[in-house]
Motif scaffolding. Structure first.
Motif, mmCIF file in Angstrom:
data_model
loop_
_atom_site.group_PDB
_atom_site.id
_atom_site.type_symbol
_atom_site.label_atom_id
_atom_site.label_comp_id
_atom_site.label_asym_id
_atom_site.label_seq_id
_atom_site.Cartn_x
_atom_site.Cartn_y
_atom_site.Cartn_z
ATOM 1 N N ALA A 5 2.157 -25.032 27.199
ATOM 2 C CA ALA A 5 2.278 -24.584 28.491
ATOM 3 C C ALA A 5 3.160 -23.131 27.974
ATOM 4 O O ALA A 5 2.958 -21.991 28.643
ATOM 5 N N ASP A 6 4.134 -23.480 27.417
ATOM 6 C CA ASP A 6 5.135 -22.327 27.049
ATOM 7 C C ASP A 6 4.663 -21.299 26.310
ATOM 8 O O ASP A 6 4.718 -20.244 26.503
ATOM 9 N N THR A 7 3.419 -21.761 25.318
ATOM 10 C CA THR A 7 3.077 -20.663 24.435
ATOM 11 C C THR A 7 2.117 -19.958 25.194
ATOM 12 O O THR A 7 1.892 -18.554 25.035
ATOM 13 N N ARG A 8 1.465 -20.407 26.245
ATOM 14 C CA ARG A 8 0.520 -19.571 27.152
ATOM 15 C C ARG A 8 1.393 -18.619 27.946
ATOM 16 O O ARG A 8 1.166 -17.550 27.994
ATOM 17 N N ALA A 9 2.469 -19.089 28.510
ATOM 18 C CA ALA A 9 3.186 -18.241 29.268
ATOM 19 C C ALA A 9 4.179 -17.200 28.672
ATOM 20 O O ALA A 9 4.125 -16.296 29.173
ATOM 21 N N ASN A 10 4.592 -17.778 27.732
ATOM 22 C CA ASN A 10 5.707 -16.690 26.896
ATOM 23 C C ASN A 10 4.902 -15.707 25.835
ATOM 24 O O ASN A 10 5.442 -14.819 25.732
ATOM 25 N N TYR A 11 3.689 -16.144 25.398
ATOM 26 C CA TYR A 11 3.059 -15.407 24.405
ATOM 27 C C TYR A 11 1.869 -14.851 24.699
ATOM 28 O O TYR A 11 1.502 -13.779 24.805
ATOM 29 N N ILE A 12 0.808 -15.727 25.031
ATOM 30 C CA ILE A 12 -0.406 -15.458 25.093
ATOM 31 C C ILE A 12 -0.559 -14.596 26.562
ATOM 32 O O ILE A 12 -1.495 -13.497 26.321
ATOM 33 N N ASP A 13 -0.233 -14.931 27.545
ATOM 34 C CA ASP A 13 -0.551 -14.186 28.804
ATOM 35 C C ASP A 13 0.065 -12.750 28.795
ATOM 36 O O ASP A 13 -0.783 -11.852 29.185
ATOM 37 N N PRO A 14 1.155 -12.666 28.224
ATOM 38 C CA PRO A 14 1.805 -11.195 28.149
ATOM 39 C C PRO A 14 0.910 -10.270 27.183
ATOM 40 O O PRO A 14 0.571 -9.077 27.320
ATOM 41 N N ALA A 15 0.441 -11.354 25.904
ATOM 42 C CA ALA A 15 -0.483 -10.351 25.010
ATOM 43 C C ALA A 15 -1.779 -9.940 25.606
ATOM 44 O O ALA A 15 -2.372 -9.075 25.290
ATOM 45 N N LEU A 16 -2.467 -10.948 26.520
ATOM 46 C CA LEU A 16 -3.507 -10.418 26.801
ATOM 47 C C LEU A 16 -3.414 -9.332 28.158
ATOM 48 O O LEU A 16 -4.284 -8.447 28.185
ATOM 49 N N LYS A 17 -2.505 -9.425 28.664
ATOM 50 C CA LYS A 17 -2.086 -8.312 29.818
ATOM 51 C C LYS A 17 -2.099 -7.218 29.029
ATOM 52 O O LYS A 17 -2.365 -6.098 29.487
ATOM 53 N N GLU A 18 -1.266 -7.040 28.045
ATOM 54 C CA GLU A 18 -1.144 -5.915 27.175
ATOM 55 C C GLU A 18 -2.474 -5.381 26.993
ATOM 56 O O GLU A 18 -2.782 -4.310 26.784
ATOM 57 N N ALA A 19 -3.370 -6.251 26.463
ATOM 58 C CA ALA A 19 -4.791 -5.709 25.867
ATOM 59 C C ALA A 19 -5.777 -5.617 27.197
ATOM 60 O O ALA A 19 -7.083 -5.522 26.970
ATOM 61 N N GLN A 20 -5.094 -5.286 28.493
ATOM 62 C CA GLN A 20 -5.939 -5.030 29.558
ATOM 63 C C GLN A 20 -6.636 -6.085 30.432
ATOM 64 O O GLN A 20 -7.563 -5.709 30.936
ATOM 65 N N TRP A 21 -6.646 -7.279 29.894
ATOM 66 C CA TRP A 21 -7.134 -8.424 30.350
ATOM 67 C C TRP A 21 -6.436 -8.912 31.827
ATOM 68 O O TRP A 21 -5.052 -8.949 31.677
ATOM 69 N N ASP A 22 -7.057 -9.166 32.923
ATOM 70 C CA ASP A 22 -6.674 -9.267 33.986
ATOM 71 C C ASP A 22 -7.326 -10.634 34.860
ATOM 72 O O ASP A 22 -8.117 -11.455 34.035
#
Length: 768
Positions: A5-22
């Motif tokens: 869950a930390d991986t998703r919150a701290n890394y994957i979610d921000p990286a996807l947001k940066e790639a314009q996924w919402d």
């Protein structure tokens, strides 16, 4: 330590947001299967992905998240299998520190610096998309409130509309019986209607669609599915044409017909010729493998006449030698969904096989046997000869009694017989030995029964009615019977066609509340077809000539409903009365377990597979004892066993094989893994009474009476009633008032009562 869950919150979610996924293009923890049905109403694990990336109603990629401390591609293989199920090309796996990308189309994988944007991924799929296919994908489904299509139905609809958007002339969908092909066809039509698609110019008018079937019951079922467009549909048949003074109907958008009603007949032109070739934009051919695509097939002339239209074929049959013409005509299916997938995903019901052998499976006539009719032409008669070349009512009676012995009295059951006479005799023998007094408990449903038979079939299909319970038939019930609560399929005839075998099995696969599995009871070895290499996917439906019953006496029936070659005369049948000195008996009932591919296993194979799985569930006898003694852990362990392919029904059968019916499943598992002696439930209960400290700790009469009641119930039913959720019912059955009232004898609170309930089970499994 950082979690997934930390991986998703701290890394994957921000990286996807940066790639314009919402939030509009990401679905987190996307569950897409129901979980395989297990015994007791339980379900296996559901398939889900951590992230589903999508845009414009198109699945684009999945992302698998791992802990920061794990390798970024750990679990990649499972993610690949899920992507394949979802028809997704790109898989990403990440521990937050690294991102791995795999393209399933090229099989190329590599670490990448960032996730692609939605538009970048869409661009990679552009070869499959056109303006029309995008328009159709973005047209919403027609659904009742709160209902959503199953994932495979959505994929099938999109695959078909994509093909239509690409201008493909012949399109094929292959899905197992019971998975909703007609529902899928309706959703395709709905999207075409809403988009005002047609073959000439999209957006100008609604399409005209012809839905072809080869049986009235199938056409009528389809009409019911298309009910939301009731004002736009009509059925083409002789009655409708006569009502219009010989003119075919043209004032609709959806036309239903069985091919026999509109095809050419002797000295009569087919109604289809009254329509211009370009009249229809789309022709849907239900069960299109039934000979219709052959050059001289029943539907081919109709398809050729409407050649300007797109032809959409629906079938439950994977490509095989006996339907190669279908695939030659339509090409490879744009989407496939098999029986195995349906069962493992939880959308179809699993099955087990009982192979029943009698001492009449082979018959050598003796001087004591009386020939009533015909002439004996063989020294040895085998199971394949019965009710075809030789009739021995004594065998039919023996089978009828064995059927009743192997089913619960009110389980809905279809008995497939050799021909109509055999179905009649079987009905009479069932009724001779039944325990249910209703005269319609067992009925014959064949073509000879006419309207009476159809009415009885409708009552059988009504899940709110118990009667009729057993149907005897030969071929009439192989298709078109949507009876969801069928619990037993009985085979008392040889089946030479894999097509026919698969569609017979399909009568039991429908999902119904409380139906964990259905049973195939086989008296003639027909279930050996499970071992055939061609048993590898969806259930087939019969050829068009297979919709009529064989005539009495075992002869070959005629062709389809549209006439054709006259039936051959029936073979001469030998009728005998067996000597009263013969001992008639069932000599063996072998339960065959089913593996994950739908093939039966012998008891030895089943046991070997179980022994390989058990070490994954507990590493020692102490761990097994601790898990089993705790009611919550026991339920988890049973669920894990079920997910591994060993549900409680199969374990109970295995217990019977070891003559351990009086023992607990725990004792069976302990014996198999550690060769410990098996103790009966009565022995465990007696030892618990002797050694337990609970009876001293809780010395009030009500408490001791309840503890004794629990032990007595355990002796009778095992652990079935020892779950946490059963406690309230046990208090009521014991006549001890409410949980609140009884708790006063155990310390004052419901928590105290529950702890005593758990402690008693601990002592049950630690006393010996």
């Amino acid at each position: 330590m950082p979690s997934e869950a930390d991986t998703r919150a701290n890394y994957i979610d921000p990286a996807l947001k940066e790639a314009q996924w919402d939030s509009h293009t990401i679905t987190r923890e996307y569950y897409f299967t129901a979980g395989r049905k297990l015994a007791g109403g339980a379900r296996g694990s559901r398939c889900f992905v951590d992230y589903l990336l999508h845009k414009n109603n198109q699945h684009l990629a999945i992302v698998e998240a791992k802990k920061e401390s794990e390798h970024p591609t750990k679990g990649l293989q499972q993610a690949i299998s899920y992507a394949q199920k979802l028809n997704i090309r790109f898989v990403y796996s990440s521990n937050g520190l690294q991102i791995y990308e795999l393209d399933l189309l090229t099989s190329h994988g590599a670490f990448v610096d960032r996730y692609p944007t939605p538009d970048e991924l869409l661009q990679r799929y552009e070869g499959k998309a056109t303006d029309i296919s995008r328009l159709l994908r973005n047209t919403p489904f027609q659904l009742e409130s709160g209902k959503t299509p199953y994932y495979y139905q959505e994929l099938a609809v999109h695959a078909a509309t994509d093909a239509i958007g690409q201008g493909t002339n012949n399109i094929l969908l292959t899905l197992a019986t019971g998975t909703g092909k007609t529902f899928i066809a309706f959703q395709i039509v709905h999207k075409l209607f809403q988009a005002r698609w047609n073959r000439t110019e999209v957006g100008t008018r609604r399409p005209r669609i012809l839905f072809l079937a080869d049986r009235n019951v199938l056409a009528d079922q389809a009409i019911n599915t298309f009910n939301p467009y009731d004002s736009d549909l009509i059925k083409i048949d002789g009655e409708e044409v006569r009502r219009r003074n010989g003119k075919v109907p043209t004032n609709a958008h959806i036309f239903f017909a069985i091919y026999q009603a509109i095809a050419e007949r002797e000295n009569i032109d087919g109604y289809y010729k009254a329509y211009p070739p370009e009249f229809f934009d789309l022709v849907i051919i239900d069960e299109c493998h039934r000979g219709g695509a052959k050059q001289d097939g029943s539907w081919r002339a109709i398809l050729d006449h409407f050649s300007p239209a797109i032809h959409l074929g629906l079938t439950a049959t994977p490509k095989r030698t006996d339907n190669v013409d279908t695939y030659d005509y339509f090409g490879d299916p744009v989407y496939e969904y098999s029986l195995k997938d349906g069962i493992n995903d939880g959308y179809l019901t699993p099955y087990q096989v009982k192979r029943v052998r009698t001492n009449l499976d082979e018959l050598v006539l003796t001087d004591g046997d009386l020939i009533l009719k015909g002439e004996a032409k063989k020294d040895l008669y085998e199971s394949s000869d019965y009710d075809k070349t030789i009739i021995a009512n004594e065998r039919t009676e023996l089978v009828a009694k064995a059927i009743l012995d192997n089913i619960n009295p009110l389980e809905k059951t279809i008995i497939f017989c050799v021909n109509q006479n055999h179905a009649l005799n079987m009905r009479d023998m069932i009724n001779k030995h039944k325990t249910i007094t209703d005269p319609l408990y067992c009925v014959r449903v064949t073509s000879d029964e006419g309207k009476i038979g159809r009415d009885l079939l409708e009552r059988f299909q009504d899940n709110d009615k118990d009667i009729p319970t057993l149907l005897t038939s030969s071929q009439m019930l192989t298709t078109g019977v949507d009876a969801r609560n069928v619990r037993n399929i009985v085979l008392d005839r040889n089946i030479g066609s894999m097509v026919e075998f698969k569609q017979i099995v399909g009568r039991g696969t429908r999902i119904f509340e409380g139906k964990d599995h259905f049973t195939i009871i086989d008296f003639r070895g027909a279930s050996n077809l499970f071992y055939d290499p061609e048993w590898d996917g969806p259930i087939d439906e019969p050829e068009p000539g297979g919709v009529k019953e064989p005539p009495p006496g075992g002869g070959k029936g005629g062709g389809g409903d549209g006439g054709g070659t006259p039936p051959e005369p029936p073979e001469e049948t030998l009728t005998v009365q067996l000597s009263p000195t013969r001992t008639l008996k069932v000599i063996d009932v072998e339960i065959r377990y089913i593996d994950e591919n739908g093939r039966p296993m012998s008891a030895q194979q089943f046991l070997e597979r179980l022994m390989l799985k058990l070490p994954d569930l507990f590493s020692s006898l102490d761990e097994l004892r601790q898990r089993w003694a705790n009611p919550d852990e026991r339920e988890v362990l049973l669920l894990q066993l079920g997910e591994a392919g060993f549900d409680s029904t199969q374990l109970n059968t295995l217990r019977t094989m070891f003559h351990a019916e009086a023992c607990d499943i725990f004792d069976l598992l302990a014996f198999l893994t550690h060769e410990t002696p098996m103790h009966t439930r009565a022995e465990r209960a007696a030892k618990t009474r002797e050694t337990s400290t609970l009876f001293e700790r809780y010395d009030q009469a009500a408490a001791q009476a309840f503890l004794e009641f629990i032990l007595e119930r355990y002796e009778r039913t095992g652990t079935v009633e020892l779950s946490r959720k059963s406690l309230a019912n046990l208090v009521q059955l014991a006549g001890q008032g409410t949980i609140t009232q009884l708790s006063q004898s155990f310390g004052g609170s419901a928590k105290d009562l529950l702890q005593a309930f758990i402690d008693l089970q601990h002592e049950l499994y630690h006393c010996v």
